[in-house]
Scaffold this motif. Sequence first.
Motif, PDB file in Angstrom:
ATOM      1  N   TRP A   3       0.836  -1.196   0.000  1.00 49.53           N
ATOM      2  CA  TRP A   3       0.000   0.000   0.000  1.00 49.53           C
ATOM      3  C   TRP A   3       0.874   1.251   0.000  1.00 49.53           C
ATOM      4  O   TRP A   3       2.010   1.234   0.482  1.00 49.53           O
ATOM      5  N   ASP A  49      -5.089  11.387  -6.739  1.00 45.04           N
ATOM      6  CA  ASP A  49      -5.758  10.197  -6.220  1.00 45.04           C
ATOM      7  C   ASP A  49      -6.988  10.504  -5.369  1.00 45.04           C
ATOM      8  O   ASP A  49      -7.921   9.704  -5.325  1.00 45.04           O
ATOM      9  N   ASN A  50      -6.997  11.631  -4.675  1.00 45.23           N
ATOM     10  CA  ASN A  50      -8.126  11.976  -3.811  1.00 45.23           C
ATOM     11  C   ASN A  50      -8.588  13.389  -4.145  1.00 45.23           C
ATOM     12  O   ASN A  50      -7.878  14.357  -3.864  1.00 45.23           O
ATOM     13  N   MET A  59      -3.564   4.155  -1.017  1.00 46.22           N
ATOM     14  CA  MET A  59      -3.704   3.625  -2.364  1.00 46.22           C
ATOM     15  C   MET A  59      -3.336   2.146  -2.369  1.00 46.22           C
ATOM     16  O   MET A  59      -2.263   1.758  -1.895  1.00 46.22           O
ATOM     17  N   GLU A  62      -4.550   0.918  -7.997  1.00 40.62           N
ATOM     18  CA  GLU A  62      -5.317   2.052  -8.511  1.00 40.62           C
ATOM     19  C   GLU A  62      -6.504   2.398  -7.615  1.00 40.62           C
ATOM     20  O   GLU A  62      -7.201   3.377  -7.860  1.00 40.62           O
ATOM     21  N   ARG A  63      -6.732   1.603  -6.599  1.00 38.32           N
ATOM     22  CA  ARG A  63      -7.894   1.799  -5.730  1.00 38.32           C
ATOM     23  C   ARG A  63      -7.583   2.804  -4.630  1.00 38.32           C
ATOM     24  O   ARG A  63      -6.607   2.664  -3.898  1.00 38.32           O
ATOM     25  N   MET A  64      -8.427   3.838  -4.517  1.00 34.09           N
ATOM     26  CA  MET A  64      -8.270   4.847  -3.485  1.00 34.09           C
ATOM     27  C   MET A  64      -9.128   4.484  -2.280  1.00 34.09           C
ATOM     28  O   MET A  64     -10.321   4.193  -2.419  1.00 34.09           O
ATOM     29  N   ILE A  65      -8.516   4.487  -1.080  1.00 29.71           N
ATOM     30  CA  ILE A  65      -9.219   4.136   0.150  1.00 29.71           C
ATOM     31  C   ILE A  65      -9.143   5.326   1.101  1.00 29.71           C
ATOM     32  O   ILE A  65      -8.061   5.803   1.443  1.00 29.71           O
ATOM     33  N   ARG A 142     -19.545   6.857 -10.115  1.00 33.75           N
ATOM     34  CA  ARG A 142     -19.724   5.762  -9.157  1.00 33.75           C
ATOM     35  C   ARG A 142     -21.170   5.640  -8.676  1.00 33.75           C
ATOM     36  O   ARG A 142     -21.470   4.832  -7.800  1.00 33.75           O
TER      37      ARG A 142
END
Length: 202
Positions: A3, A49-50, A59, A62-65, A142
């Motif tokens: 991550w 990213d955010n 990150m 490619e997934r933003m958390i 989304r």
Amino acid sequence: MTWHLYTSPRSPFVRKVMIAAHELGLADQITTQDVVTTPMTPAPELLVDNPLGMIPTLMAGERMIFDSLTILEVLNDAAGGALFPAGTRQDCLTRHAMANGMMDKAVRILDEQFRAQNGDTEAHIAGFVAAIKRGISWMEPRLTEGRFDAGDIAFCALLAYLDMRFPKFLWLADAPVAARWYADISTRPCVADTAFQTPPFV
């Protein structure tokens, strides 16, 4: 899994995530990147990213958390940890919400002190407005017809609040997909029956 975590060395929200990462034995799987980000001047590398430009942001490829609670849940699940005990999960989340709320108040005190020193109220407001508009743009692709989960409820409540408190915000023109979604969602009885009160309430 590796991550990448956007951080700030003095953020209590980042500190919370790092404490959890160490407790769960995942700290060595997380690369960190300190950024300087404010409501007026969000860090450009973080905005990639955010869209809110807020930390911590994690990150996973490619997934933003985001936000810190979601990050804790993701890390806990990955490690098979016990940060959210099944038998006392609601109590745990309530205590977490209380601590998080106090963190937010403390950070706001600091923000107000900076704003008073610099006299840049308008810049603060402009920064917040820009962040909200970026967030709405991020949400648009989304949105899914027929789904109505906690994320949708939160977004619906946000848009309703903007309409009530900031009628000149004019988000509708910039977000046609969200506008159509909101119009449709607003016909649900649970949304219509809980509409914000009009004056004299404030």
